[in-house]
Design a protein around this motif. Structure first.
Motif, PDB file in Angstrom:
ATOM      1  N   SER A 196       0.808  -1.216   0.000  1.00  0.00           N
ATOM      2  CA  SER A 196       0.000   0.000   0.000  1.00  0.00           C
ATOM      3  C   SER A 196       0.840   1.264   0.000  1.00  0.00           C
ATOM      4  CB  SER A 196      -0.919   0.028   1.220  1.00  0.00           C
ATOM      5  OG  SER A 196      -0.159   0.231   2.401  1.00  0.00           O
ATOM      6  N   GLY A 197       2.137   1.128   0.271  1.00  0.00           N
ATOM      7  CA  GLY A 197       3.010   2.295   0.305  1.00  0.00           C
ATOM      8  C   GLY A 197       3.148   2.930   1.671  1.00  0.00           C
ATOM      9  N   ASP A 198       2.416   2.423   2.685  1.00  0.00           N
ATOM     10  CA  ASP A 198       2.479   3.036   4.013  1.00  0.00           C
ATOM     11  C   ASP A 198       3.368   2.265   4.984  1.00  0.00           C
ATOM     12  OD1 ASP A 198       0.975   0.799   4.653  1.00  0.00           O
ATOM     13  OD2 ASP A 198      -0.868   1.911   5.098  1.00  0.00           O
ATOM     14  N   LYS A 199       4.017   1.185   4.528  1.00  0.00           N
ATOM     15  CA  LYS A 199       4.887   0.323   5.334  1.00  0.00           C
ATOM     16  C   LYS A 199       4.125  -0.424   6.426  1.00  0.00           C
ATOM     17  CE  LYS A 199       9.308   2.544   4.433  1.00  0.00           C
ATOM     18  NZ  LYS A 199      10.590   3.012   5.009  1.00  0.00           N
ATOM     19  N   ILE A 200       2.807  -0.386   6.359  1.00  0.00           N
ATOM     20  CA  ILE A 200       1.984  -1.099   7.332  1.00  0.00           C
ATOM     21  C   ILE A 200       1.158  -2.186   6.659  1.00  0.00           C
ATOM     22  CG2 ILE A 200       0.124  -0.890   9.030  1.00  0.00           C
ATOM     23  CD1 ILE A 200       1.019   2.030   9.457  1.00  0.00           C
ATOM     24  N   ASN A 201       0.499  -1.818   5.590  1.00  0.00           N
ATOM     25  CA  ASN A 201      -0.405  -2.729   4.899  1.00  0.00           C
ATOM     26  C   ASN A 201       0.253  -3.254   3.627  1.00  0.00           C
ATOM     27  OD1 ASN A 201      -2.848  -2.386   6.622  1.00  0.00           O
ATOM     28  ND2 ASN A 201      -2.598  -0.255   5.977  1.00  0.00           N
ATOM     29  N   TYR A 202       0.725  -4.486   3.705  1.00  0.00           N
ATOM     30  CA  TYR A 202       1.394  -5.118   2.572  1.00  0.00           C
ATOM     31  C   TYR A 202       1.318  -6.618   2.780  1.00  0.00           C
ATOM     32  CZ  TYR A 202       5.224  -5.644   5.914  1.00  0.00           C
ATOM     33  OH  TYR A 202       5.971  -5.969   7.016  1.00  0.00           O
ATOM     34  N   TYR A 203       1.609  -7.365   1.703  1.00  0.00           N
ATOM     35  CA  TYR A 203       1.611  -8.817   1.835  1.00  0.00           C
ATOM     36  C   TYR A 203       2.532  -9.422   0.787  1.00  0.00           C
ATOM     37  CZ  TYR A 203       0.064 -13.590   2.561  1.00  0.00           C
ATOM     38  OH  TYR A 203       0.034 -14.928   2.850  1.00  0.00           O
ATOM     39  N   ASN A 204       3.454 -10.250   1.247  1.00  0.00           N
ATOM     40  CA  ASN A 204       4.324 -11.031   0.380  1.00  0.00           C
ATOM     41  C   ASN A 204       3.745 -12.438   0.268  1.00  0.00           C
ATOM     42  OD1 ASN A 204       6.808  -9.215   0.032  1.00  0.00           O
ATOM     43  ND2 ASN A 204       6.620  -9.278   2.261  1.00  0.00           N
ATOM     44  N   ILE A 205       3.311 -12.836  -0.904  1.00  0.00           N
ATOM     45  CA  ILE A 205       2.847 -14.209  -1.073  1.00  0.00           C
ATOM     46  C   ILE A 205       4.011 -15.156  -0.764  1.00  0.00           C
ATOM     47  CG2 ILE A 205       2.106 -15.919  -2.780  1.00  0.00           C
ATOM     48  CD1 ILE A 205       0.333 -13.835  -4.021  1.00  0.00           C
ATOM     49  N   PRO A 206       3.778 -16.163   0.069  1.00  0.00           N
ATOM     50  CA  PRO A 206       4.857 -17.100   0.401  1.00  0.00           C
ATOM     51  C   PRO A 206       5.514 -17.664  -0.866  1.00  0.00           C
ATOM     52  CG  PRO A 206       2.966 -17.497   1.805  1.00  0.00           C
ATOM     53  CD  PRO A 206       2.528 -16.487   0.782  1.00  0.00           C
ATOM     54  N   SER A 207       6.814 -17.767  -0.822  1.00  0.00           N
ATOM     55  CA  SER A 207       7.692 -18.207  -1.915  1.00  0.00           C
ATOM     56  C   SER A 207       8.171 -17.056  -2.774  1.00  0.00           C
ATOM     57  CB  SER A 207       7.068 -19.282  -2.808  1.00  0.00           C
ATOM     58  OG  SER A 207       6.156 -18.733  -3.766  1.00  0.00           O
ATOM     59  N   SER A 208       7.662 -15.841  -2.551  1.00  0.00           N
ATOM     60  CA  SER A 208       8.159 -14.693  -3.306  1.00  0.00           C
ATOM     61  C   SER A 208       9.664 -14.533  -3.138  1.00  0.00           C
ATOM     62  CB  SER A 208       7.475 -13.413  -2.825  1.00  0.00           C
ATOM     63  OG  SER A 208       6.132 -13.367  -3.200  1.00  0.00           O
ATOM     64  N   ARG A 209      10.334 -14.223  -4.244  1.00  0.00           N
ATOM     65  CA  ARG A 209      11.774 -14.003  -4.293  1.00  0.00           C
ATOM     66  C   ARG A 209      12.558 -15.235  -3.833  1.00  0.00           C
ATOM     67  NH1 ARG A 209      14.243 -10.407  -1.564  1.00  0.00           N
ATOM     68  NH2 ARG A 209      15.483  -9.327  -3.135  1.00  0.00           N
ATOM     69  N   THR A 210      11.949 -16.411  -4.038  1.00  0.00           N
ATOM     70  CA  THR A 210      12.641 -17.676  -3.828  1.00  0.00           C
ATOM     71  C   THR A 210      12.398 -18.542  -5.067  1.00  0.00           C
ATOM     72  OG1 THR A 210      10.875 -19.069  -2.906  1.00  0.00           O
ATOM     73  CG2 THR A 210      11.965 -17.512  -1.395  1.00  0.00           C
ATOM     74  N   PRO A 211      13.194 -19.583  -5.256  1.00  0.00           N
ATOM     75  CA  PRO A 211      12.959 -20.456  -6.412  1.00  0.00           C
ATOM     76  C   PRO A 211      11.566 -21.064  -6.438  1.00  0.00           C
ATOM     77  CG  PRO A 211      15.144 -20.857  -5.501  1.00  0.00           C
ATOM     78  CD  PRO A 211      14.446 -19.936  -4.546  1.00  0.00           C
ATOM     79  N   ASP A 212      10.932 -21.216  -5.262  1.00  0.00           N
ATOM     80  CA  ASP A 212       9.618 -21.855  -5.195  1.00  0.00           C
ATOM     81  C   ASP A 212       8.501 -21.010  -5.796  1.00  0.00           C
ATOM     82  OD1 ASP A 212      10.649 -24.110  -4.013  1.00  0.00           O
ATOM     83  OD2 ASP A 212      10.165 -23.487  -1.965  1.00  0.00           O
ATOM     84  N   VAL A 213       8.780 -19.738  -6.115  1.00  0.00           N
ATOM     85  CA  VAL A 213       7.733 -18.931  -6.753  1.00  0.00           C
ATOM     86  C   VAL A 213       7.363 -19.500  -8.117  1.00  0.00           C
ATOM     87  CG1 VAL A 213       9.178 -17.239  -7.981  1.00  0.00           C
ATOM     88  CG2 VAL A 213       6.957 -16.531  -7.005  1.00  0.00           C
ATOM     89  N   LEU A 214       8.210 -20.350  -8.663  1.00  0.00           N
ATOM     90  CA  LEU A 214       7.883 -21.049  -9.908  1.00  0.00           C
ATOM     91  C   LEU A 214       6.605 -21.861  -9.760  1.00  0.00           C
ATOM     92  CD1 LEU A 214       9.038 -21.698 -12.809  1.00  0.00           C
ATOM     93  CD2 LEU A 214      10.027 -23.749 -11.766  1.00  0.00           C
ATOM     94  N   ASN A 215       6.303 -22.277  -8.540  1.00  0.00           N
ATOM     95  CA  ASN A 215       5.133 -23.116  -8.281  1.00  0.00           C
ATOM     96  C   ASN A 215       3.943 -22.327  -7.732  1.00  0.00           C
ATOM     97  OD1 ASN A 215       6.629 -25.507  -8.961  1.00  0.00           O
ATOM     98  ND2 ASN A 215       7.638 -25.325  -6.960  1.00  0.00           N
TER      99      ASN A 215
END
Length: 248
Positions: A196-215
């Motif tokens: 959201s840009g406020d450093k409070i409301n955000y979410y990283n989908i698990p596996s982001s920026r890892t090899p597992d994001v392929l799945n």
């Protein structure tokens, strides 16, 4: 091309025949600023325009040319939705489509989806924005690997949701992000989620920026592999971790 979903497909229809606009073929390119007919509320702020960026991002207020993803929250304060933030280069394959719509059939499908996933919120969509990355290649590609994914923004004029849909993910990384030109893997893999840009409301989908994001096409927070859905007018935690990865 035109996409007509099968019963199994999670992607909303897209393509020129659906009335979509197509981004230019460009490395690190973007759409022009797109004025939207219904304000989209993203964590307390109503936005009346957005950009569809070739590198897998829908952003508010400013376009995004950065190709190597950073984890959320970002320092720059740029609010955006990232179905698959990575180094797309559609000069070597694929197209980026987008449209805003108030078509009754599309809105009916949006409403049905949201009422299924959030049954405690009676919801009738009045507007949607659909951005689709169709069979897009990566920067420096020396392969035929391509990705297809989609972001859908949905609102009833007050409550707002995003759907992130994944059809086929074959690569994670462009060459300039340290990836292997022949495999599209390695280096700094793609990021998915929202900020959201406020450093409070955000979410990283698990596996982001890892090899597992392929799945990522096998993961979900709503019980349907390949789909993530979030209420974004205010923070609502995703469903329990038991449903995060249907491959487990």
């Amino acid at each position: 091309m035109t996409f007509s979903p099968t019963a199994e497909s999670l992607l909303y229809p897209y393509g020129i025949d659906q009335g979509d606009t197509k981004n230019p073929k460009s490395d690190d390119g973007t759409s022009p600023e797109i004025s939207i007919s219904v304000p989209f509320t993203f964590y307390g702020k109503g936005y009346r325009s957005l950009y569809v960026n070739n590198n897998g991002v829908v952003s508010f207020g400013v376009n995004v040319s950065q190709y190597t993803p950073d984890p959320f929250p970002l320092d720059g304060g740029c609010p955006f939705v990232a179905p698959y933030w990575g180094d797309v280069d559609n000069r070597w394959g694929g197209d980026i489509f987008w449209r805003q719509t108030q078509d009754p059939a599309v809105l009916s499908r949006c409403s049905a989806d949201i009422n299924e996933y959030f049954p405690g919120i009676p919801f009738t969509a009045i507007w949607a924005f659909i951005a689709t990355w169709d069979r897009v290649a990566y920067f420096g590609t020396a392969s035929k690997k391509v990705n297809t994914f989609q972001a859908v923004l949905i609102t009833n004029g007050d409550i707002a949701f995003i759907e992130l849909n994944y059809a086929d993910i074959q690569w994670t990384t462009g060459r300039a992000s340290g990836g292997d030109a022949k495999t599209g893997l390695g280096g700094t893999p793609a990021q998915a989620g929202f900020d959201s840009g406020d450093k409070i409301n955000y979410y990283n989908i698990p596996s982001s920026r890892t090899p597992d994001v392929l799945n990522i096409g096998g993961t979900t927070n709503v019980g349907k592999p390949g789909r993530w859905v979030f209420q974004v007018d205010e923070f609502v935690a995703p469903v329990t971790t038991e449903s995060i990865d249907c491959l487990l």
